[in-house]
Design a protein around this motif. Sequence first.
Motif, mmCIF file in Angstrom:
data_model
loop_
_atom_site.group_PDB
_atom_site.id
_atom_site.type_symbol
_atom_site.label_atom_id
_atom_site.label_comp_id
_atom_site.label_asym_id
_atom_site.label_seq_id
_atom_site.Cartn_x
_atom_site.Cartn_y
_atom_site.Cartn_z
ATOM 1 N N PRO A 80 37.410 29.356 35.939
ATOM 2 C CA PRO A 80 38.310 30.289 35.236
ATOM 3 C C PRO A 80 39.029 29.692 34.043
ATOM 4 C CG PRO A 80 38.666 30.395 37.613
ATOM 5 C CD PRO A 80 37.781 29.208 37.355
ATOM 6 N N TRP A 81 39.328 28.409 34.092
ATOM 7 C CA TRP A 81 40.294 27.796 33.172
ATOM 8 C C TRP A 81 39.855 27.802 31.722
ATOM 9 C CZ3 TRP A 81 43.041 28.983 36.805
ATOM 10 C CH2 TRP A 81 42.653 28.727 38.120
ATOM 11 N N ARG A 111 37.355 35.341 33.570
ATOM 12 C CA ARG A 111 38.247 34.571 34.452
ATOM 13 C C ARG A 111 38.627 35.372 35.685
ATOM 14 N NH1 ARG A 111 42.642 34.731 29.592
ATOM 15 N NH2 ARG A 111 44.004 36.368 30.363
ATOM 16 N N ASN A 117 45.610 23.859 37.763
ATOM 17 C CA ASN A 117 44.157 24.056 37.855
ATOM 18 C C ASN A 117 43.506 22.867 38.554
ATOM 19 O OD1 ASN A 117 43.723 25.314 34.420
ATOM 20 N ND2 ASN A 117 44.893 26.133 36.126
ATOM 21 N N ALA A 139 38.482 30.052 30.296
ATOM 22 C CA ALA A 139 38.616 31.420 29.779
ATOM 23 C C ALA A 139 40.076 31.804 29.510
ATOM 24 C CB ALA A 139 37.973 32.402 30.759
ATOM 25 N N PHE A 140 40.992 30.828 29.623
ATOM 26 C CA PHE A 140 42.398 31.067 29.253
ATOM 27 C C PHE A 140 42.661 30.443 27.884
ATOM 28 C CE2 PHE A 140 42.585 31.591 33.864
ATOM 29 C CZ PHE A 140 43.503 32.613 34.035
#
Length: 151
Positions: free
Chosen positions: A77-78, A34, A108, A80-81
């Motif tokens: 990225p999202w 991310r 996001n 990966a949270f």
Amino acid sequence: MKIFALAAAAATLLSLAAPASAQFAKTEDAIKYRQSALFVMGQHFGRINAMATGRVPFDAKVAAENADVVASMSKLPWAAFGPGTDKGGDTKAKAEIWTEQAKFKEANEKLVAETVKLAAAAKTGNLDAVKTAVTATAGTCKACHDAFRNK
Ligand code: ASC
């Protein structure tokens, strides 16, 4: 140019790939992933921002190429949270990402929506349209950082 095309192709492939939970072998990988996606996005956004603020001359083609990369990267990225990735690596992520998930998701989605507009604006070749979209996009970066990123 080749790098941009590759990054965009990689982004497209990744966004079509397996569900988030299956994507990362280790928490550390999710954090690195991310941060990497956000870093690449920031680099390409910075190139457009430099034109929008007059630090470098406006080149519509370069702006459009960079905006396409930003729009592709903004989707990445999202995933990966995921659960449990709040710790286990070097991260500035705030706990609120996991305790206020609806709000985080909304942030996001705002970014993704603004980068779509940025890419469309860049394709018009109109500097004023690019400036407006850059300001709107940066606003979504900042709002999310203020709420969800530690200093
Ligand atoms: C950038 C960048 C960000 C945002 C943010 C906007 O160029 O890398 O993270 O803009 O600074 O406030």
